[in-house]
Write a protein that holds these residues in place. Structure first.
Motif, PDB file in Angstrom:
ATOM      1  N   VAL A 292      -2.402   5.137   1.688  1.00  0.00           N
ATOM      2  CA  VAL A 292      -2.063   5.533   0.321  1.00  0.00           C
ATOM      3  C   VAL A 292      -0.881   6.496   0.330  1.00  0.00           C
ATOM      4  CG1 VAL A 292      -2.932   6.838  -1.663  1.00  0.00           C
ATOM      5  CG2 VAL A 292      -4.304   5.017  -0.664  1.00  0.00           C
ATOM      6  N   LEU A 293      -0.885   7.465   1.255  1.00  0.00           N
ATOM      7  CA  LEU A 293       0.248   8.395   1.349  1.00  0.00           C
ATOM      8  C   LEU A 293       1.522   7.695   1.821  1.00  0.00           C
ATOM      9  CD1 LEU A 293      -1.339  11.646   2.828  1.00  0.00           C
ATOM     10  CD2 LEU A 293      -0.450  11.281   0.520  1.00  0.00           C
ATOM     11  N   ARG A 294       1.399   6.854   2.841  1.00  0.00           N
ATOM     12  CA  ARG A 294       2.591   6.177   3.387  1.00  0.00           C
ATOM     13  C   ARG A 294       3.334   5.398   2.307  1.00  0.00           C
ATOM     14  NH1 ARG A 294       0.330   2.742   6.505  1.00  0.00           N
ATOM     15  NH2 ARG A 294      -0.002   4.319   8.094  1.00  0.00           N
ATOM     16  N   HIS A 295       2.586   4.741   1.429  1.00  0.00           N
ATOM     17  CA  HIS A 295       3.200   3.892   0.412  1.00  0.00           C
ATOM     18  C   HIS A 295       3.199   4.518  -0.979  1.00  0.00           C
ATOM     19  CE1 HIS A 295       3.471   0.784   3.423  1.00  0.00           C
ATOM     20  NE2 HIS A 295       2.182   0.930   3.680  1.00  0.00           N
ATOM     21  N   GLY A 296       2.702   5.754  -1.096  1.00  0.00           N
ATOM     22  CA  GLY A 296       2.693   6.454  -2.385  1.00  0.00           C
ATOM     23  C   GLY A 296       1.865   5.768  -3.449  1.00  0.00           C
TER      24      GLY A 296
ATOM     25  N   HIS B  23      -0.961   6.266  -4.723  1.00  0.00           N
ATOM     26  CA  HIS B  23      -1.716   7.108  -5.666  1.00  0.00           C
ATOM     27  C   HIS B  23      -0.797   7.635  -6.766  1.00  0.00           C
ATOM     28  CE1 HIS B  23       0.165   9.786  -2.866  1.00  0.00           C
ATOM     29  NE2 HIS B  23      -0.331  10.893  -3.417  1.00  0.00           N
ATOM     30  N   ARG B  24       0.528   7.401  -6.621  1.00  0.00           N
ATOM     31  CA  ARG B  24       1.502   7.941  -7.578  1.00  0.00           C
ATOM     32  C   ARG B  24       2.391   6.901  -8.242  1.00  0.00           C
ATOM     33  NH1 ARG B  24       3.381  13.022  -3.959  1.00  0.00           N
ATOM     34  NH2 ARG B  24       1.539  14.292  -4.370  1.00  0.00           N
ATOM     35  N   ARG B  25       2.670   5.788  -7.546  1.00  0.00           N
ATOM     36  CA  ARG B  25       3.636   4.832  -8.107  1.00  0.00           C
ATOM     37  C   ARG B  25       3.202   3.388  -7.880  1.00  0.00           C
ATOM     38  NH1 ARG B  25       6.104   7.397  -3.776  1.00  0.00           N
ATOM     39  NH2 ARG B  25       6.490   6.061  -2.005  1.00  0.00           N
ATOM     40  N   PRO B  26       3.704   2.495  -8.720  1.00  0.00           N
ATOM     41  CA  PRO B  26       3.319   1.081  -8.624  1.00  0.00           C
ATOM     42  C   PRO B  26       3.613   0.483  -7.254  1.00  0.00           C
ATOM     43  CG  PRO B  26       4.469   1.493 -10.688  1.00  0.00           C
ATOM     44  CD  PRO B  26       4.613   2.741  -9.852  1.00  0.00           C
ATOM     45  N   GLY B  27       2.760  -0.426  -6.885  1.00  0.00           N
ATOM     46  CA  GLY B  27       2.946  -1.156  -5.638  1.00  0.00           C
ATOM     47  C   GLY B  27       1.638  -1.747  -5.171  1.00  0.00           C
ATOM     48  N   GLU B  28       1.755  -2.641  -4.221  1.00  0.00           N
ATOM     49  CA  GLU B  28       0.596  -3.265  -3.597  1.00  0.00           C
ATOM     50  C   GLU B  28       0.945  -3.529  -2.150  1.00  0.00           C
ATOM     51  OE1 GLU B  28      -1.905  -6.338  -5.570  1.00  0.00           O
ATOM     52  OE2 GLU B  28      -1.174  -7.613  -3.932  1.00  0.00           O
TER      53      GLU B  28
ATOM     54  N   GLN C  17      -7.001  -5.429   4.576  1.00  0.00           N
ATOM     55  CA  GLN C  17      -7.289  -4.634   3.387  1.00  0.00           C
ATOM     56  C   GLN C  17      -6.069  -4.615   2.483  1.00  0.00           C
ATOM     57  OE1 GLN C  17      -8.508  -0.748   4.766  1.00  0.00           O
ATOM     58  NE2 GLN C  17     -10.223  -1.582   5.950  1.00  0.00           N
ATOM     59  N   THR C  18      -6.304  -4.595   1.181  1.00  0.00           N
ATOM     60  CA  THR C  18      -5.221  -4.516   0.207  1.00  0.00           C
ATOM     61  C   THR C  18      -5.430  -3.286  -0.663  1.00  0.00           C
ATOM     62  OG1 THR C  18      -5.013  -6.920   0.164  1.00  0.00           O
ATOM     63  CG2 THR C  18      -4.023  -5.711  -1.670  1.00  0.00           C
ATOM     64  N   TYR C  19      -4.370  -2.521  -0.829  1.00  0.00           N
ATOM     65  CA  TYR C  19      -4.351  -1.349  -1.701  1.00  0.00           C
ATOM     66  C   TYR C  19      -3.368  -1.631  -2.835  1.00  0.00           C
ATOM     67  CZ  TYR C  19      -6.722   1.487   1.861  1.00  0.00           C
ATOM     68  OH  TYR C  19      -7.626   2.003   2.749  1.00  0.00           O
ATOM     69  N   THR C  20      -3.807  -1.434  -4.096  1.00  0.00           N
ATOM     70  CA  THR C  20      -2.965  -1.691  -5.262  1.00  0.00           C
ATOM     71  C   THR C  20      -3.015  -0.493  -6.202  1.00  0.00           C
ATOM     72  OG1 THR C  20      -3.534  -4.049  -5.124  1.00  0.00           O
ATOM     73  CG2 THR C  20      -2.519  -3.282  -7.176  1.00  0.00           C
ATOM     74  N   HIS C  21      -1.856   0.021  -6.564  1.00  0.00           N
ATOM     75  CA  HIS C  21      -1.757   1.122  -7.526  1.00  0.00           C
ATOM     76  C   HIS C  21      -2.180   0.606  -8.903  1.00  0.00           C
ATOM     77  CE1 HIS C  21       0.054   4.618  -9.574  1.00  0.00           C
ATOM     78  NE2 HIS C  21       0.464   3.734 -10.463  1.00  0.00           N
TER      79      HIS C  21
ATOM     80  N   ILE D  45     -10.564   3.344  -6.361  1.00  0.00           N
ATOM     81  CA  ILE D  45     -10.732   4.663  -5.765  1.00  0.00           C
ATOM     82  C   ILE D  45      -9.843   5.673  -6.476  1.00  0.00           C
ATOM     83  CG2 ILE D  45     -10.600   6.018  -3.640  1.00  0.00           C
ATOM     84  CD1 ILE D  45     -10.748   3.335  -2.097  1.00  0.00           C
ATOM     85  N   ARG D  46     -10.407   6.835  -6.810  1.00  0.00           N
ATOM     86  CA  ARG D  46      -9.647   7.922  -7.419  1.00  0.00           C
ATOM     87  C   ARG D  46      -9.208   8.878  -6.312  1.00  0.00           C
ATOM     88  NH1 ARG D  46      -7.705   8.502 -11.927  1.00  0.00           N
ATOM     89  NH2 ARG D  46      -9.236   7.146 -12.894  1.00  0.00           N
ATOM     90  N   PHE D  47      -7.895   9.187  -6.297  1.00  0.00           N
ATOM     91  CA  PHE D  47      -7.293  10.102  -5.323  1.00  0.00           C
ATOM     92  C   PHE D  47      -6.732  11.318  -6.043  1.00  0.00           C
ATOM     93  CE2 PHE D  47      -7.124   6.006  -3.230  1.00  0.00           C
ATOM     94  CZ  PHE D  47      -7.356   6.289  -1.902  1.00  0.00           C
ATOM     95  N   ASP D  48      -6.676  12.463  -5.341  1.00  0.00           N
ATOM     96  CA  ASP D  48      -6.015  13.633  -5.913  1.00  0.00           C
ATOM     97  C   ASP D  48      -4.509  13.544  -5.651  1.00  0.00           C
ATOM     98  OD1 ASP D  48      -5.540  14.540  -3.275  1.00  0.00           O
ATOM     99  OD2 ASP D  48      -7.050  16.118  -3.374  1.00  0.00           O
ATOM    100  N   ASP D  49      -3.759  14.533  -6.092  1.00  0.00           N
ATOM    101  CA  ASP D  49      -2.297  14.510  -5.932  1.00  0.00           C
ATOM    102  C   ASP D  49      -1.858  14.508  -4.474  1.00  0.00           C
ATOM    103  OD1 ASP D  49      -1.897  14.426  -8.658  1.00  0.00           O
ATOM    104  OD2 ASP D  49      -1.569  16.596  -8.841  1.00  0.00           O
ATOM    105  N   ASP D  50      -2.707  15.027  -3.573  1.00  0.00           N
ATOM    106  CA  ASP D  50      -2.368  15.059  -2.148  1.00  0.00           C
ATOM    107  C   ASP D  50      -2.754  13.777  -1.422  1.00  0.00           C
ATOM    108  OD1 ASP D  50      -1.207  17.656  -2.058  1.00  0.00           O
ATOM    109  OD2 ASP D  50      -3.218  18.528  -2.125  1.00  0.00           O
ATOM    110  N   GLY D  51      -3.402  12.831  -2.120  1.00  0.00           N
ATOM    111  CA  GLY D  51      -3.776  11.565  -1.509  1.00  0.00           C
ATOM    112  C   GLY D  51      -5.158  11.545  -0.885  1.00  0.00           C
ATOM    113  N   PHE D  52      -6.011  12.514  -1.227  1.00  0.00           N
ATOM    114  CA  PHE D  52      -7.368  12.549  -0.696  1.00  0.00           C
ATOM    115  C   PHE D  52      -8.342  11.970  -1.712  1.00  0.00           C
ATOM    116  CE2 PHE D  52      -5.363  16.310   1.411  1.00  0.00           C
ATOM    117  CZ  PHE D  52      -5.321  15.761   2.680  1.00  0.00           C
ATOM    118  N   VAL D  53      -9.356  11.272  -1.211  1.00  0.00           N
ATOM    119  CA  VAL D  53     -10.353  10.629  -2.070  1.00  0.00           C
ATOM    120  C   VAL D  53     -11.122  11.673  -2.878  1.00  0.00           C
ATOM    121  CG1 VAL D  53     -12.512   9.308  -2.078  1.00  0.00           C
ATOM    122  CG2 VAL D  53     -10.617   8.591  -0.611  1.00  0.00           C
ATOM    123  N   VAL D  54     -11.181  11.437  -4.185  1.00  0.00           N
ATOM    124  CA  VAL D  54     -12.008  12.226  -5.091  1.00  0.00           C
ATOM    125  C   VAL D  54     -13.291  11.452  -5.394  1.00  0.00           C
ATOM    126  CG1 VAL D  54     -12.169  13.234  -7.405  1.00  0.00           C
ATOM    127  CG2 VAL D  54     -10.017  13.384  -6.113  1.00  0.00           C
TER     128      VAL D  54
END
Length: 183
Positions: A112-116, A118-123, A143-147, A164-173
């Motif tokens: 999530v951090l590598r590809h941002g 939690h903050r911007r569009p992408g998959e 595994q697939t991660y989609t903003h 999954i909900r993440f905080d601004d630092d990219g950690f799971v909430v």
């Protein structure tokens, strides 16, 4: 300069709890954690995680204790795509950038951090070195991660899907069905 975080999750997936002590830099993290669970059987876990540039896993060292005894896994990535587990080559996960320790919400952070995401569009579709708990067997996992929106990322692996909900630092909430951050 790295920032320090101490995060505790109630891990509903294991009917347990996990605490991680994390040093987060601009493009790398180091962490160690402890977890106790009762599903699929009572166990204790301790781990150390180190990443390199772009949050690529370098090493995951895990010790698990259960009724079956104590097991240790030393999972290493050489930086060029090759993985070993306790010194033995793991060809099925070669090419993966990340480990994914089962029932551990922290290891969702790196991709999530590598590809941002939690903050911007992408998959991103990713190959992961997934480690089952408590037997510590590494296997390949697609595994697939989609903003989906700020702080919200969809995780899909096979038929399994969670938002999954993440905080601004990219950690799971909040990871429905797996873990909720405490405090």
């Amino acid at each position: 300069m790295p920032t320090s975080h101490v995060i505790t999750w109630e891990v509903s997936g294991s009917k347990g709890v996990e605490t991680a002590w994390i040093e987060l830099g601009a493009d790398a993290l180091r962490a160690h954690g402890r977890a106790v669970g009762t599903v699929p059987e009572p166990y204790w876990i301790s781990y150390e995680l180190d990443t390199a540039d772009a949050f690529v896993t370098r090493r995951l060292h895990v010790t698990a204790e259960s009724a079956d005894g104590v097991r240790t896994l030393d999972l290493r990535h050489d930086g060029a795509g090759r993985w070993t587990a306790n010194g033995e080559h793991q060809a099925d996960v070669d090419g993966a950038l990340d480990c994914d320790l089962g029932l551990c919400p922290l290891t969702n952070t790196m991709p999530v951090l590598r590809h941002g995401l939690h903050r911007r569009p992408g998959e991103r579709e990713l190959l992961m070195a997934w480690v089952s708990v408590p037997d510590l067997t590494p296997v390949a996992s697609r595994q697939t991660y989609t903003h989906l929106g700020p702080g919200l990322t969809r995780f899909v692996s096979g038929d399994f899907r969670r938002d999954i909900r993440f905080d601004d630092d990219g950690f799971v909430v909040d990871y429905p069905g797996l873990a909720t951050r405490l405090g």
